[in-house]
Design a protein around this motif. Structure first.
Motif, short mmCIF file in Angstrom:
data_model
loop_
_atom_site.label_atom_id
_atom_site.label_comp_id
_atom_site.label_asym_id
_atom_site.label_seq_id
_atom_site.Cartn_x
_atom_site.Cartn_y
_atom_site.Cartn_z
N VAL A 184 -37.25 16.78 26.99
CA VAL A 184 -36.79 16.92 28.55
C VAL A 184 -36.79 15.43 29.06
N PRO A 185 -35.74 14.81 29.48
CA PRO A 185 -35.86 13.50 30.24
C PRO A 185 -36.49 13.75 31.40
N PHE A 186 -37.13 12.47 31.65
CA PHE A 186 -38.03 12.44 32.95
C PHE A 186 -37.17 12.73 34.36
N ARG A 187 -35.93 12.27 34.06
CA ARG A 187 -35.22 12.61 35.14
C ARG A 187 -34.75 13.80 35.75
N ALA A 188 -35.14 14.78 34.61
CA ALA A 188 -34.87 16.34 35.02
C ALA A 188 -36.06 16.92 35.48
N VAL A 189 -37.46 16.28 35.51
CA VAL A 189 -38.47 16.84 36.01
C VAL A 189 -38.59 16.83 37.49
N SER A 190 -38.76 17.94 38.28
CA SER A 190 -39.11 18.09 39.80
C SER A 190 -40.47 17.61 39.60
N TRP A 191 -41.38 18.53 39.11
CA TRP A 191 -42.69 18.27 39.48
C TRP A 191 -43.62 19.09 38.28
#
Length: 200
Positions: A184-191
């Motif tokens: 999972v790319p960090f940019r895909a993480v909302s929270w």
């Protein structure tokens, strides 16, 4: 007698102009100061706010609105303690915050000059915190920009992504409980909701 009055009027006028000029300079200095205030500084001022007032709300990129108190701030993330009824600490990257709602006194408080931050806090990036979660083997729920969420344990955290071993929430990471793996790319993480003890 008229000359005395004339000079008094001139002195009053000069004092008035001086005060107006000083007020204009103070206003411009404040505008300049505010132009340099970063989001993390404003959020950092909310850590010690009066919690007897309305809880701040955080609208996130996946559409979630969290009522929560700020418990810590890093270089590019904020740690939240959700309001009543929700368990686990929450990590939110600054990039996934759409807006923050709060009472007006807290809004004003957050814009005031903040005490100097430690150099360590400025180096605590999201990647650093996620690597600590890897070390602790803390179960998490990743809420993605897309609205999906994944539960499991972070096995590795790289420079801009993480490896997640999928398993049921609340259960420890065991080989027989893992149902899959995701990068999972960090940019895909909302929270991120932590199911273990809070870090901050």
């Amino acid at each position: 007698m008229r000359w005395d009055r004339f000079f008094d009027d001139l002195e009053d006028q000069l004092a008035s102009e001086w005060e107006a000029e000083r007020a204009a300079l103070d206003t411009e200095a404040e505008r300049l100061r505010l132009s340099r205030v970063a989001l993390r500084d404003r959020l950092g001022r909310l850590v010690d706010r009066d919690r007897s007032t309305t809880t701040p709300s955080f609208e996130l990129s996946d559409g979630t609105v969290l009522l929560a108190e700020v418990s810590g701030v890093g270089a590019d993330w904020v740690a939240l303690e959700p309001d009543h009824g929700r368990s686990g600490a929450v990590l939110v990257p600054f990039d996934s915050m759409m807006c923050v709602g709060m009472p007006h006194p807290d809004l004003l408080l957050s814009a005031r000059p903040s005490p100097a931050r430690s150099a360590l806090a400025d180096r605590l990036t999201l990647g650093f915190v996620l690597r600590d979660l890897v070390r602790r083997r803390t179960p998490v729920a990743l809420h993605l920009y897309s609205g999906r969420h994944l539960t499991g344990t972070i096995d590795r955290a790289g420079a801009d992504h993480l490896d997640l071993a999928l398993h049921e929430p609340g259960s420890p990471r065991r080989a027989d409980a893992v149902t899959g793996h995701r990068i999972v790319p960090f940019r895909a993480v909302s929270w991120i909701r932590l199911d273990g003890p809070a870090l901050v």
